[in-house]
Scaffold this motif. Sequence first.
Motif, short mmCIF file in Angstrom:
data_model
loop_
_atom_site.label_atom_id
_atom_site.label_comp_id
_atom_site.label_asym_id
_atom_site.label_seq_id
_atom_site.Cartn_x
_atom_site.Cartn_y
_atom_site.Cartn_z
N LYS A 6 0.85 -1.56 0.01
CA LYS A 6 -0.06 -0.36 0.40
C LYS A 6 0.77 1.21 0.12
CE LYS A 6 -4.63 0.87 2.21
NZ LYS A 6 -5.43 0.41 3.06
N THR A 7 1.87 1.37 1.14
CA THR A 7 3.21 2.44 0.44
C THR A 7 3.78 2.76 -0.35
OG1 THR A 7 4.52 1.06 2.52
CG2 THR A 7 2.60 2.82 3.50
N ALA A 8 3.52 1.83 -1.23
CA ALA A 8 4.68 1.80 -1.97
C ALA A 8 3.57 1.81 -3.36
CB ALA A 8 5.34 0.18 -2.93
N LYS A 9 2.52 2.03 -3.05
CA LYS A 9 1.73 2.33 -4.19
C LYS A 9 1.08 3.69 -3.75
CE LYS A 9 -1.37 -1.11 -6.59
NZ LYS A 9 -2.84 -1.63 -6.09
N SER A 10 1.27 4.10 -2.67
CA SER A 10 0.76 6.25 -2.64
C SER A 10 2.15 6.17 -2.74
CB SER A 10 0.60 5.70 -1.11
OG SER A 10 1.67 5.82 0.29
N LYS A 11 3.47 6.10 -2.67
CA LYS A 11 4.55 7.17 -3.20
C LYS A 11 4.89 6.28 -4.97
CE LYS A 11 8.48 7.27 -0.18
NZ LYS A 11 9.27 5.82 -0.30
N LYS A 12 4.43 7.77 -4.97
CA LYS A 12 3.92 7.83 -6.01
C LYS A 12 6.04 8.60 -6.99
CE LYS A 12 0.08 10.43 -7.13
NZ LYS A 12 -1.00 10.90 -7.83
N LEU A 13 5.86 8.89 -8.12
CA LEU A 13 6.78 8.84 -8.63
C LEU A 13 6.99 10.58 -8.76
CD1 LEU A 13 9.30 7.61 -9.78
CD2 LEU A 13 8.47 8.94 -12.49
N ILE A 14 6.24 11.51 -8.75
CA ILE A 14 6.32 12.61 -7.98
C ILE A 14 4.91 12.98 -7.26
CG2 ILE A 14 7.89 14.06 -9.47
CD1 ILE A 14 6.05 14.50 -11.42
N ASP A 15 4.81 14.26 -6.27
CA ASP A 15 3.86 14.33 -5.96
C ASP A 15 2.96 15.91 -6.17
OD1 ASP A 15 4.97 16.41 -3.81
OD2 ASP A 15 6.41 15.53 -3.23
N ASN A 16 2.08 15.91 -6.33
CA ASN A 16 1.40 17.35 -6.28
C ASN A 16 2.15 18.77 -6.52
OD1 ASN A 16 -0.64 15.70 -7.74
ND2 ASN A 16 -1.95 16.49 -5.66
N ARG A 17 2.55 18.95 -5.64
CA ARG A 17 3.40 19.75 -5.27
C ARG A 17 4.56 20.01 -6.62
NH1 ARG A 17 4.55 21.50 0.47
NH2 ARG A 17 7.01 22.66 -0.10
N THR A 18 5.45 19.02 -6.22
CA THR A 18 6.64 19.06 -7.31
C THR A 18 5.90 19.04 -8.82
OG1 THR A 18 7.25 17.10 -5.65
CG2 THR A 18 8.63 17.29 -7.58
N PHE A 19 5.16 18.51 -9.02
CA PHE A 19 3.86 18.61 -10.38
C PHE A 19 4.21 19.85 -11.33
CE2 PHE A 19 0.84 18.22 -13.34
CZ PHE A 19 1.50 17.30 -14.52
N ILE A 20 3.80 20.21 -9.96
CA ILE A 20 2.79 21.96 -9.93
C ILE A 20 4.63 23.10 -9.98
CG2 ILE A 20 1.73 24.22 -9.43
CD1 ILE A 20 -0.28 22.05 -8.32
N SER A 21 5.53 22.96 -9.09
CA SER A 21 6.51 23.55 -9.70
C SER A 21 7.03 23.20 -10.71
CB SER A 21 7.32 24.01 -8.60
OG SER A 21 7.18 22.68 -8.10
N PHE A 22 7.01 21.31 -11.02
CA PHE A 22 7.44 21.79 -12.66
C PHE A 22 7.29 22.14 -13.80
CE2 PHE A 22 8.12 18.42 -15.71
CZ PHE A 22 9.84 17.84 -15.48
N VAL A 23 5.34 22.35 -13.85
CA VAL A 23 4.49 22.31 -14.58
C VAL A 23 4.94 24.89 -14.91
CG1 VAL A 23 2.46 23.33 -15.74
CG2 VAL A 23 2.95 21.19 -15.11
#
Lengths: 337, 297
Positions: A6-23
Amino acid sequence: MKANMKTAKSKKLIDNRTFISFVILIIALIVINFTDNDYIKRITSLCGIYVILGLSMQLINGFTGLFSLGHAGFMAIGAYTVAILTIAPEDKVMNFFMKPILPFLANVEWWFFPSLIMAGIIAGVFGFLIGAPVLRLTDDYLAIATLGFAEIIRVVFTNTQSLTNGALGLKAIPNNTNVLWSWAMAFITIGFMVFLMKGSYGKAFKAIREDEIAARSMGINLFRHKVMSFTFSAFLAGVAGGLMASLLGTIDPNMFRITLTFNILLIMVLGGLGNIKGTVISAIIVTAAMEVLRFLDESINLGFIQLEGIPGMRMVIFSMILMAVVIFRKDRLLKGN
Amino acid sequence: MSGMDFLQHLANGISLGSLYALIAIGYTMVYGILRLINFAHGDIFMLGGYLTFYGIMFTSIPWWLVFILASVLTGLIGLLLEKIAYKPLRDAPRITVLISAIGASFFLQNFGIVVFGGRPKAFPIPDVLNKVVNLGGVSINIITFIIPTITIILLIALTYFINKTKTGMAMRALSRDYETARLMGIDVNKIISITFFIGSFLAAVGGVMWGTKYPQLLPLMGAMPGIKCFIAAVIGGIGNIGGAVLGGFILGLGEILLVAFFSNLTGYRDAFAFVLLIIILLVKPTGLLGEKTTEKV
């Protein structure tokens, strides 16, 4: 077992905040790419180069825990490779007026991308050749040996007149590096690092950093992983050096002094050892700050009073920031992420 | 090359070697106790040279007193440096302290550029020291003999201090086993301060004498000798004072003789130390006089 998955699944490659700053970063880059301000574009390209350099140093120092100070040397190799491969033959004649260039290099004129890859490969080969003997040493000895290697490269480049044009340096390097090139390379590097650190190699690198003896008893081939990390790091430094040569247009051996390595070290320390996101942010901030602080070296006109600029003040402030960060953040320094 | 030329080069090599030895001692002492490469040590050496310059140019104190005062003052600066840059990091990971040391070195160099100016300054050599003597056809500057003499005197004093006094004994204890020595009631901070003072004092003496031999001062003049002297300390076996002296002489003599015998390699002079370092580290990682350490889990 189930909880683990479960923890492995919830650990996505990047979280939302990183994604937004990336964009936001990408949008900002696109906007900058279409502006007319050459100065801003230049600084932005430089930021991209320092992102690569910061990550390259992070790979060897932050993730694998090997204190290497040889980056200026690998950058020099990369920069000279790109310069020699891309300078037009007639410009080469002009450059090498003291002593003609080696005959087999006189007529080469490569495209930018292959020469950039070549820069990385040659730096990587040197990294491998240096790493194989030197990586048997531990921390401080390794630091001083890699530092020594970088100095040797600089001294050799100063003296090989028919290959590097010696102390005169090389001029008229085609300006291929722009925001697009440097950030494309930076994003590839970021992707590569994230991918590498998620995989088994990354885990092995981290294990070596935490405890060499424990890692060895877990069956990790210390030497192989160390050399691999060192070679990758050298490759990236070579590419960054190549980009920088093409951005600046002129290079000489004295550019690649230890000071350059220290700048990268500063980026890595501010970003947090072993922290990819932090390194990207700190590379951008440090590069921009270096430019902003430039006012300290120049005279300032406040209208009613004229302040004389003091050359060197910028670096004084800079080194004070470095020391303050190290002294006041000592506990958090090693904990990335 | 004639025998006379050779003697001249030998004398130059010995005097350069003794300068390297003086600076290398500071590295080796600090490393022995704190396991820290004091990257700022070379810049302390530079400060020694500049303080002497200002002392002679702007005060009416006799030159020999300026030499002594400048060295002591530089020693105190070294002590202050330890208090600011290294003491807060006593229990931090070693890489952190090393980065702080690099920052300190960076700071001192740029501080030098801001305060002393980036242009080279001519070191004011007292006339007494600026004499050329003629020894059977070889003309050698008198300072070439004075430098090794002072170095030997200081070395004898240091050896006495380390082996015969209580403070020296505490220093040896600390470098042998830091934790146990601390448990035995040794005032660690005091000893470290003394170590930094002595190291910086010796580096400053080196800086002053460097100025009389190569009379040009630059804010970055400490960088290269600093790294070379660390290499000298590593070559001899770091933590070992005799080793530092040996390494210093090997490096100084080697450099001068390399240039003398192979004049086409003159440009590679600065690379000599690094090549030698890498060879020695690969053959004997603990240095020539270093003790073999075993890896403990």
